[in-house]
Motif scaffolding. Sequence first.
Motif, PDB file in Angstrom:
ATOM      1  N   TRP A 254     -33.636  58.011  69.502  1.00 16.45           N
ATOM      2  CA  TRP A 254     -33.137  58.569  68.248  1.00 16.45           C
ATOM      3  C   TRP A 254     -33.869  59.832  67.814  1.00 16.45           C
ATOM      4  O   TRP A 254     -33.393  60.562  66.952  1.00 16.45           O
ATOM      5  CB  TRP A 254     -33.198  57.507  67.146  1.00 16.45           C
ATOM      6  N   GLY A 295     -26.150  57.228  59.923  1.00 12.99           N
ATOM      7  CA  GLY A 295     -27.133  56.403  60.598  1.00 12.99           C
ATOM      8  C   GLY A 295     -26.672  55.884  61.949  1.00 12.99           C
ATOM      9  O   GLY A 295     -25.560  56.142  62.406  1.00 12.99           O
ATOM     10  N   HIS A 296     -27.568  55.128  62.589  1.00 12.14           N
ATOM     11  CA  HIS A 296     -27.311  54.691  63.957  1.00 12.14           C
ATOM     12  C   HIS A 296     -26.140  53.738  64.073  1.00 12.14           C
ATOM     13  O   HIS A 296     -25.522  53.633  65.141  1.00 12.14           O
ATOM     14  CB  HIS A 296     -28.568  54.022  64.540  1.00 12.14           C
ATOM     15  N   ARG A 378     -36.083  62.862  55.326  1.00 12.82           N
ATOM     16  CA  ARG A 378     -35.522  62.219  56.517  1.00 12.82           C
ATOM     17  C   ARG A 378     -36.571  62.102  57.628  1.00 12.82           C
ATOM     18  O   ARG A 378     -36.593  61.108  58.368  1.00 12.82           O
ATOM     19  CB  ARG A 378     -34.290  62.985  56.991  1.00 12.82           C
ATOM     20  N   ARG A 382     -37.842  58.624  59.344  1.00 14.41           N
ATOM     21  CA  ARG A 382     -37.953  58.393  60.789  1.00 14.41           C
ATOM     22  C   ARG A 382     -39.315  57.788  61.144  1.00 14.41           C
ATOM     23  O   ARG A 382     -39.397  56.846  61.944  1.00 14.41           O
ATOM     24  CB  ARG A 382     -37.765  59.702  61.551  1.00 14.41           C
ATOM     25  N   GLN A 385     -39.373  54.203  60.011  1.00 14.08           N
ATOM     26  CA  GLN A 385     -38.566  53.370  60.909  1.00 14.08           C
ATOM     27  C   GLN A 385     -39.285  53.129  62.231  1.00 14.08           C
ATOM     28  O   GLN A 385     -39.243  52.021  62.771  1.00 14.08           O
ATOM     29  CB  GLN A 385     -37.203  54.047  61.149  1.00 14.08           C
ATOM     30  N   ASP A 393     -33.268  56.849  62.896  1.00 14.39           N
ATOM     31  CA  ASP A 393     -32.167  57.791  62.667  1.00 14.39           C
ATOM     32  C   ASP A 393     -32.373  58.652  61.422  1.00 14.39           C
ATOM     33  O   ASP A 393     -31.612  59.590  61.171  1.00 14.39           O
ATOM     34  CB  ASP A 393     -30.831  57.049  62.575  1.00 14.39           C
ATOM     35  N   TYR A 395     -31.844  57.888  58.363  1.00  9.02           N
ATOM     36  CA  TYR A 395     -30.770  57.729  57.383  1.00  9.02           C
ATOM     37  C   TYR A 395     -31.249  56.926  56.172  1.00  9.02           C
ATOM     38  O   TYR A 395     -31.734  55.802  56.317  1.00  9.02           O
ATOM     39  CB  TYR A 395     -29.570  57.032  58.016  1.00  9.02           C
ATOM     40  N   SER A 397     -30.772  54.525  53.205  1.00 10.47           N
ATOM     41  CA  SER A 397     -29.781  53.506  52.863  1.00 10.47           C
ATOM     42  C   SER A 397     -30.411  52.472  51.931  1.00 10.47           C
ATOM     43  O   SER A 397     -31.635  52.356  51.838  1.00 10.47           O
ATOM     44  CB  SER A 397     -29.285  52.799  54.132  1.00 10.47           C
TER      45      SER A 397
END
Length: 411
Positions: A254, A295-296, A378, A382, A385, A393, A395, A397
Motif C-alpha cells: 500500500w 481506502g483499501h 494521511r 499510514r 496503520q 492506505d 484513508y 474513516s
Amino acid sequence: MAARYRRFPRAVIAGLAGLAAVMGAGVGDARSAGPDFAAWLTDLRAEAAGKGISENTLDAALKGVEPIERVVELDRRQPEFTRTFWTYLERRVTPERVERGRDLLSKHRDLLARVQAEFGVQPRYLVAFWGLETNFGDYLGDFPVVGSLATLAYDERRSDFFRAQLLDALRIVDEGHIEADRMKGSWAGAMGHMQFIPSTFVNNAVDATGDGQKDIWNSLPDAFASAANYLSNVGWKGDEIWGREVRLPQGFDWSLAGLEVRKPIAEWAAMDVRRANGNPLPKADMEGSIVVPQGHAGPAFLVYDNFRAILRWNRSISYAIAVGHLADRIVGLPPLQNGRDVSNEPLSRDQTKEMQRLLNTLGFDAGKPDGLPGPQTRAAIRRFQDSLGRPSDGYPSPALLESLRKRAQSG
C-alpha cells in the motif's frame, strides 16, 4: 471550474481551511483593519486604469458595486461532514446524466469532432466536463461576477488572488467579450458553460466562431474550444484515456498507492494488478499511479497523464475520477465493478480534528488539527496503520478513529 479556486481549493472551493475563526463575519468584520470599501474601490479602479482598462468600462462595471453578503456567507461555509468518494460519485454520475450526455454527444458530434481535430481532446471528455460543471448548461450561475470578485478581493484573507481575478474580469469586459451587467457566474467568479475563472479565460478562451467575441456563456463552439484549449495547454494527450478501474492483488504494497508513485503499466502488470474484470492490463507504453479514493476496501484506479490534466482543472481526486467515469459511461462502458460494499460512513469535521489530535498524541505527526485530512494527516494515518499491521492506505474513516481512541485509552 477550470483552474478554479475552490475546493483545494474549483474547484475549487478547496482553500477554505482555517476559516472557523471568521465564520459568520461580514465583509466589514473581515476588513475591519483596512480601508472602507469606497476607498478600496477607488484604489482598485486606479490600478485597473493603469493596466489600460478604459474609463467607459470602469464606469459600466464598477458603478454601484457593493460587497455582497451572500458571497461572504458562501465563502465561509464549511460542510459538517467530509463527503465519501461513493457519495460524491453517485450524486454526479447519475443514470440521467449519463443518458443526457449520450444524447448531447450525438447532437454535437460534428462540432466536437472539429474541436478534437484542432485541440486533440476527445469529445466524450468535453461532454463530461460540461455535465459536471453546469449540468450541460442548465445552470451557469447568477451572481454578478464583478460584484462577487470585488467582495472577495476586498476581504483580506485571499485579497491578492481575487484582486487579480477582478482585474482580469474587467479586461474581459473591456475587450468586448461580454457586457459587465451580463457577466454572471458562481459566487466565486467562475463563468460560462465550463465555469472558467477570469484568469483561465484570459489565458485559454477561444473565439471559435470568428465573431470577435470569446463567448463562453452563449456559444457552445467557443465554450468547447476554450475547454479543449485549456486541457491541451496543461498536457492533455488525445491518444490516451484518463485511467481505469483495476483489481489489486492480495498482499499489495500500500505504500505504492498514491499519485507520488508512477510506474509503467508493465510494472503494475508484473505485480498482478489487473483490469476490474480480472483481465490483464493492456500492453501500452504509459505510466500510471494507483489511487484508492475510499481506502483499501473501496474501488482502485490506475490513472494516467490525462488524470493529472483533469487535476489541473480541479484538484479533487473524486472530481477527476467522476469526469473520467462519466466520459466512460457516456460511450457505453460499464459502471464501477468493485468496492461498493465498503463502509460509506463519513467523518465529521469535529471527528477529523479528534483523529488528528489523537494521531499527534500517539506520536504520529498529523500537523495542526484543522478538520481537513490533507497529505500530512494521511501520511500520519499510514504510519499508524503500519504500526497495527493493517493496510496502510491512509484513508480516514470512523473505524480508524475508533482504533485511535482504543490505542490512546490503552496508553
